[in-house]
Design a protein around this motif. Structure first.
Motif, short mmCIF file in Angstrom:
data_model
loop_
_atom_site.label_atom_id
_atom_site.label_comp_id
_atom_site.label_asym_id
_atom_site.label_seq_id
_atom_site.Cartn_x
_atom_site.Cartn_y
_atom_site.Cartn_z
N SER A 148 94.88 126.98 3.56
CA SER A 148 95.57 125.82 2.99
C SER A 148 96.82 125.43 3.77
N ARG A 149 97.17 126.24 4.77
CA ARG A 149 98.36 126.00 5.60
C ARG A 149 99.65 125.99 4.78
N VAL A 150 99.74 127.02 3.93
CA VAL A 150 100.96 127.22 3.14
C VAL A 150 101.37 128.68 3.30
N SER A 151 102.57 128.99 2.88
CA SER A 151 103.02 130.38 2.93
C SER A 151 102.27 131.20 1.88
N GLN A 152 102.27 132.50 2.06
CA GLN A 152 101.65 133.39 1.07
C GLN A 152 102.37 133.28 -0.27
N ASP A 153 103.69 133.14 -0.23
CA ASP A 153 104.44 132.98 -1.48
C ASP A 153 104.03 131.71 -2.22
N THR A 154 103.82 130.64 -1.46
CA THR A 154 103.41 129.37 -2.08
C THR A 154 102.03 129.50 -2.70
N GLU A 155 101.10 130.09 -1.94
CA GLU A 155 99.74 130.28 -2.48
C GLU A 155 99.77 131.12 -3.75
N ASN A 212 93.10 137.06 -2.90
CA ASN A 212 92.94 136.67 -1.49
C ASN A 212 94.06 135.74 -1.02
N VAL A 213 95.27 136.08 -1.34
CA VAL A 213 96.42 135.23 -1.03
C VAL A 213 96.52 134.95 0.47
N ASP A 214 96.37 135.97 1.30
CA ASP A 214 96.45 135.78 2.76
C ASP A 214 95.43 134.74 3.24
N GLN A 215 94.20 134.94 2.84
CA GLN A 215 93.11 134.06 3.26
C GLN A 215 93.34 132.61 2.83
N PHE A 216 93.64 132.41 1.55
CA PHE A 216 93.82 131.05 1.05
C PHE A 216 95.09 130.40 1.59
N ALA A 217 96.13 131.18 1.84
CA ALA A 217 97.36 130.63 2.42
C ALA A 217 97.08 130.08 3.81
N THR A 264 92.04 130.74 -11.41
CA THR A 264 90.73 130.53 -12.04
C THR A 264 89.92 129.52 -11.25
N ALA A 265 90.58 128.49 -10.73
CA ALA A 265 89.87 127.53 -9.88
C ALA A 265 89.36 128.22 -8.62
N ARG A 266 90.17 129.10 -8.05
CA ARG A 266 89.74 129.89 -6.88
C ARG A 266 88.51 130.73 -7.24
N GLU A 267 88.57 131.41 -8.36
CA GLU A 267 87.45 132.24 -8.80
C GLU A 267 86.19 131.41 -9.03
N ALA A 268 86.36 130.16 -9.43
CA ALA A 268 85.23 129.26 -9.69
C ALA A 268 84.73 128.58 -8.42
N GLY A 269 85.36 128.88 -7.28
CA GLY A 269 84.85 128.37 -6.01
C GLY A 269 85.69 127.33 -5.30
N PHE A 270 86.85 126.98 -5.85
CA PHE A 270 87.69 125.97 -5.19
C PHE A 270 88.30 126.56 -3.92
N LYS A 271 88.08 125.90 -2.80
CA LYS A 271 88.53 126.41 -1.50
C LYS A 271 89.71 125.65 -0.91
N GLY A 272 89.95 124.43 -1.36
CA GLY A 272 90.98 123.59 -0.75
C GLY A 272 92.39 123.98 -1.15
#
Length: 158
Positions: free
Chosen positions: A56-63, A48-53, A80-88
């Motif tokens: 988080s207000r970062v580029s897709q490459d950064t995410e 979910n690179v687009d969504q999290f980028a 793995t943190a993303r998969e475990a529920g980390f959203k920030g």
């Protein structure tokens, strides 16, 4: 700065995870360095690179790059943190050292429920799954190192 061993112990007690296993992993992964950070350039996965980028207000490459980095004392991968529920923003895992411990222990708990063998759990923590090459794990050296630390910790634990 946080007390890493104490934070791991409290997190394990809160989540019902064997603290000696988490402490052994943290020893091997970072020697309890709460701000350990490493980019794994060959790490091929992302989510979910687009969504999290955007979130988080970062580029897709950064995410994508940050999902391929490991953070904190237990060196949890950003993905793995993303998969475990980390959203920030994933960089929070670097600047808020209790967070990667929380998500690493959460991930370890998931592995403990999935695999019965401690060796399988350790192999999966490091390699994503307990993959074998012949009679050994592909990361047998890592499994052996953690087992040595486990033995030391358990010998001095009450």
């Amino acid at each position: 700065m946080i007390n890493v061993k104490e934070t791991i112990t409290k997190e394990c007690q809160s989540q019902g995870v064997d603290e000696t296993l988490a402490l052994a992993i943290a020893t091997i992964e970072s020697h309890f360095d709460s701000i350990a950070f490493r980019f794994e350039p060959k790490f091929p996965y992302s989510m979910n690179v687009d969504q999290f980028a955007k979130q988080s207000r970062v580029s897709q490459d950064t995410e994508k790059m940050l999902q391929a980095c490991s953070f904190g004392a237990m060196q949890i991968m950003g993905l793995t943190a993303r998969e475990a529920g980390f959203k920030g923003p994933l960089l929070d895992l670097l600047f808020m050292p209790a967070k990667p411990i929380h998500y690493a222990v959460k991930h370890l708990k998931k592995l403990c429920s999935r695999y019965e063998s401690e060796d399988h759990i350790i192999a999966a923590y490091n390699a994503g799954s307990p993959r074998r090459k012949g009679n050994e794990f592909v990361n047998q050296e890592y499994v052996d190192k953690v087992k040595v630390e486990l033995k030391k910790i358990r010998a001095i634990s009450p």
